[in-house]
Design an enzyme around this catalytic site. Structure first.
Site, mmCIF file in Angstrom:
data_model
loop_
_atom_site.group_PDB
_atom_site.id
_atom_site.type_symbol
_atom_site.label_atom_id
_atom_site.label_comp_id
_atom_site.label_asym_id
_atom_site.label_seq_id
_atom_site.Cartn_x
_atom_site.Cartn_y
_atom_site.Cartn_z
ATOM 1 N N HIS A 74 0.871 -1.191 0.000
ATOM 2 C CA HIS A 74 0.000 0.000 0.000
ATOM 3 C C HIS A 74 0.897 1.226 0.000
ATOM 4 C CE1 HIS A 74 -3.385 -2.582 1.874
ATOM 5 N NE2 HIS A 74 -3.540 -2.481 0.571
ATOM 6 N N ARG A 116 0.757 4.495 0.324
ATOM 7 C CA ARG A 116 0.818 5.652 1.230
ATOM 8 C C ARG A 116 1.433 5.306 2.581
ATOM 9 N NH1 ARG A 116 -5.632 6.434 2.130
ATOM 10 N NH2 ARG A 116 -6.102 4.451 3.113
ATOM 11 N N GLU A 117 1.703 4.025 2.819
ATOM 12 C CA GLU A 117 2.233 3.598 4.115
ATOM 13 C C GLU A 117 3.757 3.687 4.072
ATOM 14 O OE1 GLU A 117 0.276 -0.222 4.375
ATOM 15 O OE2 GLU A 117 -1.695 0.718 4.199
ATOM 16 N N ARG A 128 -3.269 4.692 -2.339
ATOM 17 C CA ARG A 128 -3.060 3.394 -1.694
ATOM 18 C C ARG A 128 -2.829 2.258 -2.694
ATOM 19 N NH1 ARG A 128 -5.523 0.095 2.719
ATOM 20 N NH2 ARG A 128 -6.687 -1.632 1.854
ATOM 21 N N ASN A 187 -3.527 -5.725 -2.009
ATOM 22 C CA ASN A 187 -3.726 -6.651 -0.894
ATOM 23 C C ASN A 187 -5.163 -7.178 -0.804
ATOM 24 O OD1 ASN A 187 -2.304 -8.033 1.137
ATOM 25 N ND2 ASN A 187 -3.232 -6.746 2.731
ATOM 26 N N ARG A 188 -5.902 -7.030 -1.883
ATOM 27 C CA ARG A 188 -7.197 -7.708 -2.054
ATOM 28 C C ARG A 188 -7.196 -8.528 -3.341
ATOM 29 N NH1 ARG A 188 -7.001 -5.696 1.942
ATOM 30 N NH2 ARG A 188 -8.497 -4.538 3.202
ATOM 31 N N HIS A 230 2.851 -3.311 6.675
ATOM 32 C CA HIS A 230 1.907 -2.231 6.410
ATOM 33 C C HIS A 230 2.024 -1.189 7.521
ATOM 34 C CE1 HIS A 230 -0.591 -4.334 3.290
ATOM 35 N NE2 HIS A 230 0.055 -5.370 3.797
ATOM 36 N N TYR A 278 -0.929 1.766 9.448
ATOM 37 C CA TYR A 278 -0.435 1.880 10.799
ATOM 38 C C TYR A 278 -1.406 1.209 11.749
ATOM 39 C CZ TYR A 278 -4.036 5.520 10.989
ATOM 40 O OH TYR A 278 -5.234 6.186 10.918
ATOM 41 N N TYR A 297 -11.187 -6.457 10.988
ATOM 42 C CA TYR A 297 -12.396 -7.004 10.376
ATOM 43 C C TYR A 297 -11.971 -7.886 9.220
ATOM 44 C CZ TYR A 297 -11.248 -2.166 9.847
ATOM 45 O OH TYR A 297 -10.563 -1.003 9.853
ATOM 46 N N GLU A 314 1.277 -4.205 11.066
ATOM 47 C CA GLU A 314 0.921 -2.788 10.980
ATOM 48 C C GLU A 314 1.926 -2.061 11.859
ATOM 49 O OE1 GLU A 314 -1.262 -1.524 9.079
ATOM 50 O OE2 GLU A 314 -2.911 -2.936 8.775
HETATM 51 ZN ZN LIG Z 1 -1.649 -1.509 4.202
#
Ligand SMILES: [Zn+2]
Length: 446
Positions: A197, A199-200, A252, A270-271, A323, A325, A375, A398
């Protein structure tokens, strides 16, 4: 509202938020400065604790265009969710009204996101360069700097480092894995990726630091490093990363273009892995931040990772994806509440890792399966690594922080974040090594 959590989408105790109707901040609505960069001037980040009965507040926030829920963290002691809500200036009053309608207290965590972004970027002039490469852990570097560092490591430490090109991104950037090995046959191996991702930012920065420690401080932890071959992919989504640096700090997804929906760019990598793909916690809407893609492995980046993992599946014992946060050491499965067969082993290793991680700076991590902490999320790399490839120790991390800065983690925190994560990973390696010796088996069962 666009549901764009730290990493996962949600299914909260039976309350399913229908993510496919999420309408992200439209590209046309984003304000851009003269150079085309999206400006987040005046955007505020609010934190609010939401008891379960008030969770429909999310639906109400949904009516406020451009609102972006950055993160949801479930607090199982207080039975409530902590929400970080990014709010554009023109709907601030509307959002505050929603909080008030639901009788929710809230805090302003970031007063002006653009100021935080500017601080994060800082003044490059102040930085010194090491001979041979531009890498530091005092700022967030470009993909180009990272590549120079990889080249430097291979050139300077050819006995330890081999660069492997595992594929190309959609925009034709090379996906480079650094293999760190002290030699020898039939060693178990550890895979680490960063930046899926984009932006991380602290994730690829940490991956680079880990590489630096494995190679340039190899003597310090020589024993445990030598028990494994290490494969590090510091920048798994280089197109997205480049986009966050020059166009939109909060991007992202990947940057692939779907000819049928040219205005909605990119897929949540990541999906996009093929295990229970699109069975929950992901979206079929190409404009969503958690869009699973037109098909599993539609993205060249996820295909490259898949192929490498499958090719090396006999050797790989650990899959670790970084990842940010929320400070969590997450275990499979993401796709259901069911725990994997080797849950106890995974948990024990995670406990040792997070204990070591906490030692230097007192940073606390929570451990659990993804739905336990957040979730349901399907199509994740961590599920694929365990469920399909059969890599027994699969972890998704995270990193810092807990939402004070969220994705815009100040540069001063790169070094401590990277250092403590390295300590955790070292302890993880030690714990896995002991387990592998005990079982003396490659089948731990998934
Ligand atoms: Zn992530």
């Amino acid at each position: 509202m666009r549901v764009t959590t730290a990493c996962v989408a949600l299914l909260a105790l039976g309350l399913v938020i229908e993510t496919s109707r999420a309408h992200p901040l439209q590209e046309s609505r984003k304000r851009r400065s003269e150079d085309g960069t999206v400006s987040y001037s005046g955007y505020k980040l609010f934190r609010t604790d939401v008891p379960l009965p008030q969770l429909p507040v999310v639906d109400s926030l949904d009516s406020s265009d451009g609102v972006d829920v950055w993160s949801w963290r479930y607090n199982d002691q207080r039975l409530e969710y902590e929400l970080d809500v990014l709010t554009p200036p023109d709907v601030e009053q509307q959002v505050k009204q929603v909080f008030s309608d639901y009788q929710l207290n809230y805090q302003e965590v970031i007063e002006d996101l653009q100021s935080a972004i500017n601080l994060e970027l800082g003044d490059d002039e102040l930085l010194w360069n090491r001979p041979g490469h531009p890498m530091t852990w005092e700022k967030y570097h470009s993909g180009e700097d990272m590549n120079q560092f990889l080249d430097y490591l291979q050139g300077r430490y050819p006995h330890l480092v081999t660069l492997i090109e595992i594929g190309k991104s959609f925009e034709n950037r090379t996906l480079r894995v650094a293999k760190v090995s002290t030699g020898g046959e039939n060693k178990p191996a550890i895979w680490i990726d960063g930046g899926i991702h984009s932006r991380e930012w602290v994730s690829p920065a940490t991956a680079m630091f880990i590489l630096h420690r494995l190679v340039e401080f190899n003597w310090e932890d020589h024993e445990i490093i030598s028990e494994f071959d290490w494969y590090i992919l510091p920048l798994a989504n280089p197109d997205g990363y480049e986009y966050t640096r020059h166009h939109d700090r909060l991007w992202r997804k990947t940057r692939s273009i779907n000819p049928e929906m040219p205005k909605c760019v990119g897929v949540d990598a990541n999906r996009n892995f093929e295990l229970k793909w699109m069975e929950g916690g992901s979206s079929s809407n190409p404009c969503s931040d958690i869009y699973a893609g037109p098909s599993p492995f539609s993205e060249p980046e996820t295909r490259a990772i898949r192929d490498f993992l499958l090719e090396n599946k006999d050797q790989l014992k650990v899959y670790l994806s970084m990842h940010a946060y929320s400070q969590m050491w997450m275990l499979p499965w993401g796709h259901s509440q069911v725990r994997p067969k080797n849950y106890d082993d995974l948990f024990e290793v995670a406990q040792k890792a997070t204990n070591a991680l906490e030692k230097s700076y007192g940073t606390k991590y929570r451990i659990g399966t993804i739905p336990e902490l957040l979730y349901v999320a399907t199509g994740s790399s961590g599920d694929y690594a365990l469920g399909t490839v059969g890599i027994p120790y699969s972890f998704s991390l995270e990193l810092r922080d807990l939402g004070r800065y969220g994705f815009i983690l100040p540069r001063e925190q790169i070094m401590p974040t990277a250092q403590e994560t390295y300590d955790g990973i070292k302890a993880m390696a030690q714990a896995v090594f002991e387990k592998l010796q005990m079982t003396n088996s490659t089948q731990i069962g998934a």
